[in-house]
Design a protein around this motif. Structure first.
Motif, PDB file in Angstrom:
ATOM      1  N   GLU A  33       0.827  -1.211   0.000  1.00 47.74           N
ATOM      2  CA  GLU A  33       0.000   0.000   0.000  1.00 47.74           C
ATOM      3  C   GLU A  33       0.864   1.265   0.000  1.00 47.74           C
ATOM      4  OE1 GLU A  33      -4.287  -0.687   1.828  1.00 47.74           O
ATOM      5  OE2 GLU A  33      -2.765  -0.547   3.388  1.00 47.74           O
ATOM      6  N   THR A  34       0.301   2.322  -0.507  1.00 49.28           N
ATOM      7  CA  THR A  34       0.953   3.621  -0.447  1.00 49.28           C
ATOM      8  C   THR A  34       0.845   4.161   0.976  1.00 49.28           C
ATOM      9  OG1 THR A  34      -1.056   4.874  -0.935  1.00 49.28           O
ATOM     10  CG2 THR A  34       0.250   4.084  -2.828  1.00 49.28           C
ATOM     11  N   PRO A  35       1.677   5.150   1.334  1.00 50.97           N
ATOM     12  CA  PRO A  35       1.561   5.740   2.668  1.00 50.97           C
ATOM     13  C   PRO A  35       0.163   6.286   2.951  1.00 50.97           C
ATOM     14  CG  PRO A  35       3.634   6.399   1.678  1.00 50.97           C
ATOM     15  CD  PRO A  35       2.864   5.676   0.611  1.00 50.97           C
ATOM     16  N   GLU A  36      -0.463   6.845   1.932  1.00 48.62           N
ATOM     17  CA  GLU A  36      -1.815   7.394   2.119  1.00 48.62           C
ATOM     18  C   GLU A  36      -2.823   6.274   2.399  1.00 48.62           C
ATOM     19  OE1 GLU A  36       0.804  10.128   0.198  1.00 48.62           O
ATOM     20  OE2 GLU A  36       0.192   8.099  -0.447  1.00 48.62           O
ATOM     21  N   GLU A  37      -2.682   5.170   1.690  1.00 53.74           N
ATOM     22  CA  GLU A  37      -3.583   4.032   1.902  1.00 53.74           C
ATOM     23  C   GLU A  37      -3.380   3.418   3.291  1.00 53.74           C
ATOM     24  OE1 GLU A  37      -4.087   2.405  -2.703  1.00 53.74           O
ATOM     25  OE2 GLU A  37      -2.346   1.781  -1.496  1.00 53.74           O
ATOM     26  N   ALA A  39      -2.201   4.997   5.946  1.00 53.76           N
ATOM     27  CA  ALA A  39      -2.707   5.954   6.941  1.00 53.76           C
ATOM     28  C   ALA A  39      -4.222   5.857   7.082  1.00 53.76           C
ATOM     29  CB  ALA A  39      -2.286   7.371   6.564  1.00 53.76           C
ATOM     30  N   ALA A  40      -4.891   5.624   5.977  1.00 50.72           N
ATOM     31  CA  ALA A  40      -6.356   5.513   6.015  1.00 50.72           C
ATOM     32  C   ALA A  40      -6.813   4.231   6.697  1.00 50.72           C
ATOM     33  CB  ALA A  40      -6.913   5.573   4.593  1.00 50.72           C
ATOM     34  N   ALA A  59       3.322  10.841  10.416  1.00 50.01           N
ATOM     35  CA  ALA A  59       1.984  10.962   9.828  1.00 50.01           C
ATOM     36  C   ALA A  59       1.200   9.657   9.957  1.00 50.01           C
ATOM     37  CB  ALA A  59       2.108  11.361   8.357  1.00 50.01           C
ATOM     38  N   ILE A  60       1.863   8.539   9.730  1.00 43.76           N
ATOM     39  CA  ILE A  60       1.207   7.242   9.902  1.00 43.76           C
ATOM     40  C   ILE A  60       0.806   7.051  11.359  1.00 43.76           C
ATOM     41  CG2 ILE A  60       1.518   4.742   9.791  1.00 43.76           C
ATOM     42  CD1 ILE A  60       1.284   5.997   7.048  1.00 43.76           C
TER      43      ILE A  60
END
Length: 527
Positions: A33-37, A39-40, A59-60
């Motif tokens: 997964e990407t960092p954004e994925e 984190a979500a 951020a994570i």
């Protein structure tokens, strides 16, 4: 009762998921997964199991509202923001010994590849040549192998090398004579190793003490025709100097699995004669990957289900009842261990941890672990309060924990004394107001100081004008002084200055301080 939820976010042996499930956890395996994925998604999980691909940033962690533990299947935790995790109350674990054999075997393989120039011979043979006379190798039998670092991995390399009849010498500040005999090596100083070794292999972490340990100056001290192997950490060798000495022929060959900058796509070593490299493969075997995956699953499940703490990098092995009372003592103990580790000279042979007053009523093991973690951190970047006692035992350190019922000058006191080849060195500290750690004695000199951040330790002759000279020197260098702490043995005798500064002190400034009138010793410290 709701089961703890664990996310495995990097590719890992499938048996890790099975262990989580068998021990009472729900587990999802979602990789790539990407960092954004991530984190979500991460807010749903109590545990996060990773290898090196997942980057656990601040951020994570901000998004990880339920996260209690991060488990790294492997040694390095450069991909985890440990201070941010600590601030969030998230335990960070690793598996520091799961790939020791694999890394040691890689170093041995590099030694043989260098000795017989196997990579280049293979390339030219497959290109249609038959360069039988182009490669005159050397035997390893009877050669001297110099280990820089004789801990867990280094001792395994020693055993393998002895199996092919190499003579092994070792430089390691923590290697005691007894441990050297046990693993069958000769303990030497660094200059002796450089002058005698036919092969040199490094097995030390990257710390302030070991950074650039094979500098241009030290590389020039090596034996003509030496071959050098590094499967430990990038940054231990001056790579440009190594390339120059390969060109000149002084160094007959070098094999690196690690580089100062990785991925290494433009190293000055590429294309040099008899240079071999691999892309950080030291821990990359099927067995090692299985071992670390199973270990991290066992550790994390034990913590999430039972509260057990193993191989944590940011907390000691403590029960919930002990933790609040012990916390300030742990900080004091680790600081004292770090201080004596940074300042004690010579090979360490023993360490005594004494508790008196209120400290004598507390559990000694966590305090001992904290002292050892501070001490050993100068020499190992994977040490924590759980594995520090193991590392000390492995190096043959005689560790004693002493509880005094006597009443002294302080309501509570911790004293740490290390035995060295130059005699015993001792530091002591107390708590102010029950929760503020303070140093109160250093090597027999009474001095009160908070051990924090960047500091400078100076021993000088007690003479008028010295404080002004050191203040002017630091001021001219643009270094702001936070606090001054002074002590002396007697009027006009030896004095100690311990000052805190706002930034690391450059080596050039340290040299200027050493040159000041009345100065005996200058040592930068970091806490």
């Amino acid at each position: 009762m709701t089961k703890p939820k664990v996310l495995i976010s990097d590719k890992m042996d499938p048996n890790a998921a099975r262990i989580f499930e068998e021990r009472g956890c729900d587990v999802d395996v979602i990789t790539g997964e990407t960092p954004e994925e991530l984190a979500a998604r991460i807010g749903d999980y109590d545990g996060l199991a990773i290898r090196s691909s997942t980057k656990v940033t601040a951020a994570i962690l901000d998004a990880a509202t339920n996260l209690k533990v991060i488990g790294r299947a492997g040694i390095g935790v450069d991909n985890v923001d440990i201070p941010a995790a600590s601030a969030k109350g998230v335990v960070v674990m690793n598996t520091p010994f799961g790939n020791s054999i694999t890394t040691a075997e890689h170093a041995i393989a590099m030694i043989f590849a260098l000795a017989r120039q196997i990579p280049e011979a293979n390339t030219r043979t497959q290109a249609g040549e038959w360069p039988k006379n182009a490669f005159m190798g050397v035997e390893v039998t009877g050669k001297t192998l110099g280990l820089i670092g004789a801990g867990n991995i280094g001792s395994i390399v020693a055993a393998r090398a002895q199996g092919v009849r190499m003579k092994v010498i070792a430089y390691d500040p923590f290697l005691t004579p007894e441990r050297a005999v046990e693993i069958g090596v000769e303990k030497v100083n660094l200059d002796d190793l450089l002058a005698r070794a036919d092969f040199i292999t490094l097995h030390t972490p990257l710390t302030d003490e070991t950074r650039n340990i094979l500098s241009r100056e030290n590389l020039a001290k090596t034996k003509q025709g030496v071959r050098i192997v590094n499967c430990a950490r990038g940054g231990l060798i001056d790579e440009e100097a190594l390339g120059d000495l390969l060109d000149s022929g002084h160094i007959a060959g070098a094999a690196l699995d690690v580089f100062k900058t990785e991925p290494a796509k433009g190293s000055p070593l590429f294309g040099k004669p008899n240079f071999i490299c691999t892309p950080h493969l030291g821990a990359s075997t099927t067995e090692a990957q299985v071992n670390v995956a199973l270990q991290v699953a066992e550790q994390m499940a034990d913590y999430l289900v039972n509260g057990g703490v193993t191989n944590a990098l940011n907390m000691p092995s403590l029960s919930a009842e002990e933790a609040p009372k012990l916390k300030p003592y742990m900080k004091l103990a680790e600081s004292l261990g770090s201080l004596v580790g940074q300042l004690a000279h010579g090979n360490l042979t023993s360490i005594a941890i004494e508790r008196e007053g209120a400290a004598a009523e507390l559990s000694g093991k966590p305090i001992e672990g904290a002292v050892l973690a501070g001490l050993m951190r100068q020499y190992s970047d994977t040490v924590n309060m759980v594995n520090a006692p193991f590392l000390a035992k492995e190096r043959g350190l005689d560790v004693r924990s002493i509880r005094h019922q006597r009443e002294g000058a302080y309501n509570t006191l911790l004293r740490v004394t290390v035995g060295t080849e130059n005699g015993d060195r001792s530091v002591a500290g107390t708590l102010f107001g029950s929760d503020a750690p303070r140093l109160v004695e250093i090597f027999g000199v009474r001095i009160e100081a908070e051990l924090t951040g960047h500091m400078l330790y100076i021993v000088n002759e007690d003479a008028p004008g010295f404080i002004g000279r050191i203040g002017s020197l630091l001021g001219e260098a643009g270094i702001n002084i936070g606090t001054f702490h002074l002590g002396r043995r007697e009027t006009g005798g030896e004095a100690v200055l311990l000052l805190s500064v706002d930034q690391p002190i450059p080596e050039s400034v340290v040299k200027q301080a050493c040159a000041l009138q009345d100065v005996k010793l200058v040592k930068p410290l970091a806490f």
